[in-house]
Design a protein around this motif. Sequence first.
Motif, short mmCIF file in Angstrom:
data_model
loop_
_atom_site.label_atom_id
_atom_site.label_comp_id
_atom_site.label_asym_id
_atom_site.label_seq_id
_atom_site.Cartn_x
_atom_site.Cartn_y
_atom_site.Cartn_z
N ILE A 38 47.15 41.46 52.29
CA ILE A 38 48.44 41.41 53.00
C ILE A 38 48.52 40.61 54.26
N HIS A 39 47.30 40.58 55.00
CA HIS A 39 47.01 39.83 56.32
C HIS A 39 45.71 39.58 56.48
N LYS A 88 49.83 35.86 57.10
CA LYS A 88 50.31 36.48 56.06
C LYS A 88 49.45 36.16 54.64
N SER A 147 53.47 39.91 49.65
CA SER A 147 54.51 40.13 50.85
C SER A 147 54.30 41.57 51.20
N SER A 148 54.39 41.77 52.59
CA SER A 148 54.18 42.99 53.12
C SER A 148 55.37 43.00 54.47
N GLU A 149 55.83 44.20 54.69
CA GLU A 149 56.92 44.34 55.61
C GLU A 149 56.15 44.84 56.81
#
Lengths: 115, 111
Positions: free
Chosen positions: A46-47, A57, A61-63
């Motif tokens: 995610i990162h 990123k 996809s991550s919030e």
Amino acid sequence: EADIYQTPRYLVIGTGKKITLECSQTMGHDKMYWYQQDPGMELHLIHYSYGVNSTEKGDLSSESTVSRIRTEHFPLTLESARPSHTSQYLCASSEYPTGTQETQYFGPGTRLLVL
Amino acid sequence: SQQGEEDPQALSIQEGENATMNCSYKTSINNLQWYRQNSGRGLVHLILIRSNEREKHSGRLRVTLDTSKKSSSLLITASRAADTASYFCARGSSNTGKLIFGQGTTLQVKP
């Protein structure tokens, strides 16, 4: 055992809360990573970071957001947690800043449950 | 899955038997790594094999790599109850510079 630490190990919080998952390593590694893993499933990146002030990123996809102000520290923040964020979060680091994909060292993980 | 496949998804054997896990992938790689994960824990690196290598050993572990078939296998010989864990292969992609993990094989070794 690798010298990479994650806190908390377990976290149960309510929807809408802001949380920060901590990750620290004492190996002086430049590269650090955050993965998300649901039970019995594969890891999703995610990162990641190649060094201080570098963040990218990942494939999933991550919030969440990350920061890298110090080499040893790579915290992950969720501004407003939701039940869909319930998962295990794994932090990892590796030695080389660029080039080939070398061994990653993992922390013990943080199990997050959002009610 | 674009990440490739691992099989079997689950494997149950008796102590002393050998365990073989397979990993296939779809894109070119620089290296392939195997990791182990005990329940609820982080991953531990077991072994790395580079794209120009065909076989590698580490203790009771033997890893093979066939780049023409885009596949790798992990063999654990003389298994022990303590080998019970999930095993993941991870491909180092020559395109993205990142590791891509498979979905893992869950191994249970019965005493």
